[in-house]
Design an enzyme around this catalytic site. Structure first.
Site, short mmCIF file in Angstrom:
data_model
loop_
_atom_site.label_atom_id
_atom_site.label_comp_id
_atom_site.label_asym_id
_atom_site.label_seq_id
_atom_site.Cartn_x
_atom_site.Cartn_y
_atom_site.Cartn_z
N ILE A 71 -0.57 75.74 3.69
CA ILE A 71 -0.24 74.97 2.50
C ILE A 71 0.95 75.66 1.85
O ILE A 71 1.19 76.84 2.07
CB ILE A 71 -1.42 74.84 1.52
CG1 ILE A 71 -1.96 76.21 1.09
CG2 ILE A 71 -2.54 74.00 2.12
CD1 ILE A 71 -3.11 76.15 0.08
N ASP A 72 1.72 74.91 1.07
CA ASP A 72 2.93 75.45 0.47
C ASP A 72 2.60 76.64 -0.44
O ASP A 72 1.51 76.72 -1.01
CB ASP A 72 3.64 74.38 -0.37
CG ASP A 72 4.18 73.25 0.48
OD1 ASP A 72 4.37 73.45 1.69
OD2 ASP A 72 4.41 72.16 -0.08
N SER A 73 3.56 77.52 -0.60
CA SER A 73 3.38 78.70 -1.43
C SER A 73 2.95 78.32 -2.86
O SER A 73 2.07 78.94 -3.44
CB SER A 73 4.68 79.51 -1.49
OG SER A 73 4.60 80.57 -2.41
N THR A 75 1.37 75.69 -3.83
CA THR A 75 0.10 74.97 -3.85
C THR A 75 -1.05 75.97 -3.85
O THR A 75 -1.03 76.95 -3.12
CB THR A 75 -0.02 74.05 -2.63
OG1 THR A 75 1.09 73.16 -2.60
CG2 THR A 75 -1.31 73.24 -2.66
N ARG A 179 4.07 65.74 -2.03
CA ARG A 179 5.13 65.97 -3.01
C ARG A 179 6.22 64.91 -2.88
O ARG A 179 6.68 64.33 -3.88
CB ARG A 179 5.72 67.36 -2.83
CG ARG A 179 4.70 68.47 -3.03
CD ARG A 179 5.20 69.82 -2.51
NE ARG A 179 6.38 70.29 -3.23
CZ ARG A 179 7.00 71.43 -2.94
NH1 ARG A 179 6.54 72.21 -1.96
NH2 ARG A 179 8.05 71.81 -3.64
#
Length: 243
Positions: A71-73, A75, A179
């Site tokens: 998962i994105d940093s 998030t 996003r």
């Protein structure tokens, strides 16, 4: 699970930190409630990342847990890793085969949909980013070169003016999918520095991986969940959204 590698030194406080993030642990897998700002993996292994901190769980022979998704940093929320090679294969197949069910909670702002639920099925393609990232996703036609099909189901949980708290279920797994899709809808996620207004709206990306439903390597369904972080709840309250 990495073999024949020396085990890096992990500071006691770092080992305690990664263990404090555990929400599930057994002999096949680990699950964490990752905070916003902690990268899952860093380029060239530079800087602290969850992947590096997994050395705290390494066995004496150098084998350690393995990432099976990311998962994105920015998030926060649920992230699962495998402790054995068979478990890694089992879990990776669920993510690549899109049978793992992911549920996110997000705070959005802008042209909030009038409907209470829906599905956005806009194809996406990667382009260079000019706002704090190497790449970003933009809308594309299905037959456009580089286009990737993408579907996100969404549901409004609370609304107040031009703000809303939403539940998002990605049916595909494209980079930045949730996003990009909300930005395309005209209501980017609060705090999104690539698709929204970044720190002008919030100190962090208000996207949280709230629940992950998988089949455990032992064959039983497993539902993993992480509560909303305090800063997420505080941001929702500032927008007059009921959590």
């Amino acid at each position: 699970m990495t073999r024949n590698r020396p085990i890096p030194h992990i500071k006691a406080e770092d080992a305690a930190y990664i263990r404090s993030l555990l929400i599930h642990e057994d002999d096949k897998l680990l699950a964490f409630n990752k905070p916003s700002g902690l990268a899952v993996q860093t380029a060239g292994g530079r800087g602290q990342s969850l992947d590096f901190l997994l050395w705290a769980f390494a066995k004496s022979n150098g084998k350690r847990p393995k990432l099976v998704h990311r998962i994105d940093s920015g998030t926060s929320g649920v992230l699962v890793v495998a402790r054995t090679k068979p478990a890694a294969a089992h879990l990776s197949e669920q993510f690549s085969g899109r049978t793992a069910r992911k549920t996110y909670t997000a705070l959005i702002s802008g042209d909030v949909p009038g409907a209470d639920s829906g599905v956005i099925a806009t194809a996406l393609k990667k382009v260079p980013s000019d706002r704090g990232g190497r790449e970003k996703m933009i809308a594309a036609t299905d037959d456009e070169r580089g286009a990737q099909s993408a579907r996100t189901a969404w549901r409004i949980l609370a609304r107040s003016g031009n703000h809303a708290m939403v539940e998002a279920r990605p049916e595909t797994g494209r980079m930045h999918q949730i996003r990009a899709h909300f930005a395309i809808m005209g209501c980017p996620i609060i705090g999104d520095r690539i698709y929204g207004t970044g720190k002008m709206s919030a100190e962090r990306l208000m996207l949280h991986a709230a629940r992950l439903e998988i089949i455990h390597p032992d064959g039983d369904p497993l539902s993993l969940s992480a509560p909303l972080p305090d800063d997420f709840v505080a941001q929702a309250k500032r927008a007059s959204l009921t959590v």
